[in-house]
Design a protein around this motif. Structure first.
Motif, PDB file in Angstrom:
ATOM      1  N   THR A   1       0.288 -36.688   4.028  1.00 45.38           N
ATOM      2  CA  THR A   1       1.293 -37.572   3.119  1.00 45.38           C
ATOM      3  C   THR A   1       1.192 -37.203   1.777  1.00 45.38           C
ATOM      4  N   SER A   2       2.157 -37.575   1.086  1.00 39.88           N
ATOM      5  CA  SER A   2       2.216 -37.301  -0.700  1.00 39.88           C
ATOM      6  C   SER A   2       1.993 -38.523  -1.263  1.00 39.88           C
ATOM      7  N   ALA A   3       0.660 -39.104  -1.519  1.00 43.12           N
ATOM      8  CA  ALA A   3       0.307 -40.471  -1.800  1.00 43.12           C
ATOM      9  C   ALA A   3       0.602 -40.709  -3.491  1.00 43.12           C
ATOM     10  N   ASP A   4       1.874 -40.464  -3.709  1.00 40.72           N
ATOM     11  CA  ASP A   4       2.499 -40.917  -4.991  1.00 40.72           C
ATOM     12  C   ASP A   4       3.786 -41.843  -4.664  1.00 40.72           C
ATOM     13  N   TYR A   5       3.827 -42.691  -3.845  1.00 41.80           N
ATOM     14  CA  TYR A   5       4.912 -43.274  -3.069  1.00 41.80           C
ATOM     15  C   TYR A   5       4.631 -44.837  -2.929  1.00 41.80           C
ATOM     16  N   LYS A   6       4.149 -45.386  -3.707  1.00 39.28           N
ATOM     17  CA  LYS A   6       4.058 -46.908  -3.783  1.00 39.28           C
ATOM     18  C   LYS A   6       5.072 -47.824  -3.400  1.00 39.28           C
ATOM     19  N   PRO A   7       5.259 -48.554  -2.259  1.00 42.75           N
ATOM     20  CA  PRO A   7       4.184 -49.041  -1.638  1.00 42.75           C
ATOM     21  C   PRO A   7       4.025 -48.188  -0.145  1.00 42.75           C
ATOM     22  N   PHE A   8       4.704 -47.062   0.143  1.00 44.43           N
ATOM     23  CA  PHE A   8       4.544 -46.268   1.024  1.00 44.43           C
ATOM     24  C   PHE A   8       3.119 -45.758   1.261  1.00 44.43           C
ATOM     25  N   GLU A   9       2.889 -45.066   0.176  1.00 47.47           N
ATOM     26  CA  GLU A   9       1.465 -44.490   0.349  1.00 47.47           C
ATOM     27  C   GLU A   9       0.722 -44.137  -1.168  1.00 47.47           C
ATOM     28  N   TYR A  10      -0.015 -44.699  -1.666  1.00 44.53           N
ATOM     29  CA  TYR A  10      -0.853 -44.500  -3.037  1.00 44.53           C
ATOM     30  C   TYR A  10      -1.846 -44.592  -3.159  1.00 44.53           C
ATOM     31  N   ILE A  11      -2.600 -43.988  -4.235  1.00 43.49           N
ATOM     32  CA  ILE A  11      -3.972 -44.163  -4.587  1.00 43.49           C
ATOM     33  C   ILE A  11      -4.030 -45.332  -5.898  1.00 43.49           C
TER      34      ILE A  11
END
Ligand code: ARG
Length: 263
Positions: free
Chosen positions: A44-54
């Motif tokens: 995943t590319s964790a830069d995509y709140k609320p889909f994926e994020y840190i």
């Protein structure tokens, strides 16, 4: 005398039976543990709140709607999930080179991508937004003439910018990560950025200097799907479980948890 001896024997027998039951329970647990060792790697590319994020400054955990969905689907098939953070533009290649088993990254199943990977059914639909700074004077597409528009490298937003450029001449800039687009806009280097609505809205809430408007839907902007290597047997298995989650309301629960119910 005789009676109490019988009672003594029965008690011993009962204790024995109970102990045996206890042992067999434990054995079942051990078998389950073994099954849990199956791990699938999610890209995943964790830069995509609320889909994926840190959450920066908190922990390094990647979380979000896609992570929950992956864990739920894989869990039903007896797998655990390990999440790998990769730039969005590298995800298809990561699948092709078998670095990851599947990709859940708010990815749109476009015809071009379908030449390289397989997709599940769509699990979420959204629109595209043009985000800009308040007071930029950009209120409709025509206002973009001569302006610099930022997009994520390799995304359908990049394709959309190219389409816009056919009618309104703009300068297109790409970056690997969504927060970079926001930074460039805040710094005044980009006049606008094209970002998926639900993600854009999150930024607009946090960064009060930002505003935006919805863009018309293009033919290929149908929503997000899970990507698999070509001919993976996981595609059908995941699809079946996804359908069940759609029917039994489990997916809706995740939508409410992460998107506040916006479908
Ligand atoms: N839906 C768009 C696409 O498929 C953008 C997805 C970006 N995802 C991300 N995790 N940054 O091209």
């Amino acid at each position: 005398m005789k009676k109490s001896f019988l009672l003594f024997l029965t008690t011993i027998l009962l204790v024995g039976i109970l102990a045996a039951c206890g042992t067999s329970d434990k054995k079942d647990g051990a078998a389950g543990d073994k099954k849990d060792n199956k791990v699938l790697i999610m890209g995943t590319s964790a830069d995509y709140k609320p889909f994926e994020y840190i959450e920066t400054g908190k922990d390094d955990e990647i979380k979000g709607f896609d992570v929950d969905l992956a864990k739920a689907l894989a869990g039903k098939l007896g797998y655990k999930v390990e999440v790998k953070d990769i730039d969005f533009s590298g995800l298809i290649q990561a699948l092709k080179s078998k670095q990851v088993d599947f990709v859940l990254a708010g990815m749109t199943p476009t015809e071009k991508r379908k030449k390289n990977v397989d997709f599940s059914d769509i699990y979420y639909k959204t629109n595209q937004m043009l985000v800009t700074k308040k007071g930029s004077g950009i209120e409709k597409l025509e206002d973009l003439k001569g302006k610099t528009v930022g997009v994520q490298l390799g995304s359908i937003q990049e394709t959309k910018a190219k389409d816009i450029n056919k009618t309104v001449a703009i300068k297109i800039e790409n970056r690997n990560r969504i927060p970079d687009l926001i930074q460039e806009m805040k710094a005044g280097r980009f006049d606008a950025a094209i970002i998926e609505e639900i993600v854009a809205k999150g930024y607009m809430k946090k960064e009060t200097e930002l505003t935006g408007f919805k863009l018309d839907e293009g033919p290929e902007e149908q929503g997000s799907a899970i990507a698999f290597p070509k001919d993976s047997d996981l595609t059908e298995k995941f699809n079946k479980e996804l359908k069940k989650m759609q029917e039994n309301g489990e997916l809706d629960k995740l939508v409410v948890k992460w998107f506040g119910g916006e479908q």
